[in-house]
Design a protein around this motif. Structure first.
Motif, short mmCIF file in Angstrom:
data_model
loop_
_atom_site.label_atom_id
_atom_site.label_comp_id
_atom_site.label_asym_id
_atom_site.label_seq_id
_atom_site.Cartn_x
_atom_site.Cartn_y
_atom_site.Cartn_z
N GLY A 24 0.81 -1.21 0.00
CA GLY A 24 0.00 0.00 0.00
C GLY A 24 0.85 1.27 0.00
N PRO A 25 0.28 2.38 -0.41
CA PRO A 25 1.02 3.66 -0.45
C PRO A 25 1.45 4.14 0.94
CG PRO A 25 -1.33 4.00 -0.87
CD PRO A 25 -1.10 2.53 -0.92
N ALA A 26 0.69 3.78 1.97
CA ALA A 26 1.06 4.20 3.33
C ALA A 26 2.36 3.53 3.76
CB ALA A 26 -0.06 3.86 4.31
N VAL A 27 2.52 2.28 3.40
CA VAL A 27 3.76 1.56 3.75
C VAL A 27 4.95 2.19 3.04
CG1 VAL A 27 4.95 -0.66 3.66
CG2 VAL A 27 2.49 -0.59 4.15
N LYS A 28 4.78 2.49 1.76
CA LYS A 28 5.87 3.11 0.99
C LYS A 28 6.24 4.47 1.58
CE LYS A 28 7.07 4.75 -3.63
NZ LYS A 28 6.62 4.95 -5.03
N ALA A 29 5.22 5.26 1.92
CA ALA A 29 5.49 6.58 2.49
C ALA A 29 6.21 6.47 3.83
CB ALA A 29 4.17 7.33 2.66
N THR A 30 5.85 5.47 4.63
CA THR A 30 6.50 5.28 5.93
C THR A 30 7.98 4.94 5.76
OG1 THR A 30 4.42 4.49 6.92
CG2 THR A 30 6.48 3.93 8.05
N PHE A 31 8.28 4.04 4.84
CA PHE A 31 9.68 3.66 4.61
C PHE A 31 10.48 4.83 4.07
CE2 PHE A 31 8.25 -0.74 4.98
CZ PHE A 31 9.35 -1.33 5.58
N GLU A 32 9.89 5.59 3.15
CA GLU A 32 10.61 6.73 2.59
C GLU A 32 10.86 7.81 3.64
OE1 GLU A 32 8.21 7.92 -0.69
OE2 GLU A 32 9.09 6.44 -2.07
N ALA A 33 9.94 7.95 4.58
CA ALA A 33 10.13 8.94 5.65
C ALA A 33 11.19 8.49 6.64
CB ALA A 33 8.79 9.18 6.36
N LYS A 34 11.22 7.20 6.93
CA LYS A 34 12.18 6.67 7.90
C LYS A 34 13.58 6.52 7.30
CE LYS A 34 9.30 5.96 11.37
NZ LYS A 34 9.47 6.63 12.70
N ASP A 35 13.63 6.28 5.99
CA ASP A 35 14.93 6.06 5.34
C ASP A 35 14.94 6.79 3.99
OD1 ASP A 35 17.42 5.15 4.67
OD2 ASP A 35 16.75 3.14 4.08
N PRO A 36 15.15 8.10 3.99
CA PRO A 36 15.10 8.88 2.75
C PRO A 36 16.30 8.66 1.83
CG PRO A 36 15.75 10.28 4.59
CD PRO A 36 15.40 8.95 5.18
N GLN A 37 17.36 8.06 2.34
CA GLN A 37 18.56 7.86 1.52
C GLN A 37 18.32 6.77 0.48
OE1 GLN A 37 22.05 6.90 3.76
NE2 GLN A 37 23.31 6.49 1.95
N PRO A 38 18.61 7.04 -0.79
CA PRO A 38 18.44 6.03 -1.85
C PRO A 38 19.36 4.82 -1.61
CG PRO A 38 18.69 8.21 -2.80
CD PRO A 38 19.04 8.35 -1.35
N ARG A 39 18.82 3.64 -1.79
CA ARG A 39 19.59 2.40 -1.65
C ARG A 39 19.80 1.78 -3.03
NH1 ARG A 39 21.72 2.95 3.37
NH2 ARG A 39 20.10 3.68 4.81
#
Length: 199
Positions: free
Chosen positions: A27-42
Motif C-alpha cells: 500500500g502507499p502508506a507503507v511506501k510513504a512510511t519507509f521513505e520517511a524513515k529512510d530517505p537515503q536512496p539504496r
C-alpha cells in the motif's frame, strides 16, 4: 493423499502467504512510511520492485543450482539424463545464464527480457518432456538416492505425472503473464526513464 497434502502445504507457503504479505505491505502508506524513515536512496532503488523480484529469483536459482553436485550432477534435459562432468557443465551453463539474466534485469536491459521469455519456454518444455519420457525410478537412482527413499518417493508421487505436467504448464503461463507485465520497464530509450515510469 500424502502428495496432495504436500502440494497444499506448498501452495500455502509459496502462494497464499507471499500473496497476503504482498497485499499487506504494497500500500502507499507503507511506501510513504519507509521513505520517511529512510530517505537515503539504496541500491534497490535503482530497480523497480516488480523487476527486483525477478532479479532475486534468478540470483537465488542460479546460485542454488550448484546443490546438484550432491546428486552426481544429475540433470534431466529434454528427456535425456546427463550426469558427471556433462551434468556439471549443464549446471554451469544454467547457473551462468540465470545470473546473467539477473544482471540484465537489474540493469533493465531489453535483451534480458527477451531472453527470459525463451528461457521460460525452453525450461518448461524440458520439464514436460522429461516427466513424460523418463523413468523416474532410474532418474532417482542415478541421483544417488537410497533405494528405500526412491520407493517412498515413487509411492507418494504415484499417478501424479499428469498433474506435474499440468502444473508445469500453468507455472509457465503465469510466468509469461508476469514477464509481459514487466515489458514496460525495458524500453530501449534508457534505464532512467524506464525506472522512473515504474515507480
Amino acid at each position: 493423499m500424502i502428495f496432495y497434502f504436500t502440494l497444499g502445504i506448498l501452495a500455502v507457503v509459496y502462494l497464499l502467504l507471499p500473496g497476503g504479505l504482498l497485499a499487506l505491505y504494497s500500500g502507499p502508506a507503507v511506501k510513504a512510511t519507509f521513505e520517511a524513515k529512510d530517505p537515503q536512496p539504496r541500491w534497490t532503488s535503482r530497480c523497480p520492485i516488480p523487476v527486483l523480484a525477478v532479479v532475486l529469483l534468478f540470483t537465488f536459482s542460479g546460485l542454488t543450482m550448484w546443490q546438484m553436485g550432491a546428486y552426481n550432477w544429475t540433470m534431466p534435459v529434454f528427456g535425456i539424463t546427463v550426469t558427471g562432468a556433462a551434468g556439471a557443465a549443464v549446471v554451469l551453463c544454467i547457473s551462468a545464464g540465470m545470473l546473467a539474466l539477473a544482471y540484465g534485469y537489474f540493469r533493465l536491459r531489453p535483451w534480458a527480457w527477451g531472453v527470459s521469455l525463451v528461457w521460460v519456454c525452453l525450461g518448461g518444455a524440458s520439464m514436460v518432456i522429461s516427466f513424460s519420457m523418463m523413468d523416474l525410478r532410474e532418474l532417482y537412482s542415478t541421483m544417488g538416492m537410497p533405494q528405500e527413499q526412491v520407493d517412498i518417493t515413487l509411492r507418494v508421487m504415484s499417478g501424479s505425472e499428469t498433474l506435474f505436467t499440468g502444473l508445469t504448464i500453468i507455472v509457465c503461463l503465469l510466468s509469461f503473464g508476469y514477464l509481459f507485465a514487466l515489458r514496460r520497464y525495458f524500453r530501449p530509450t534508457g534505464e532512467g526513464e524506464a525506472s522512473e515510469s515504474g515507480r
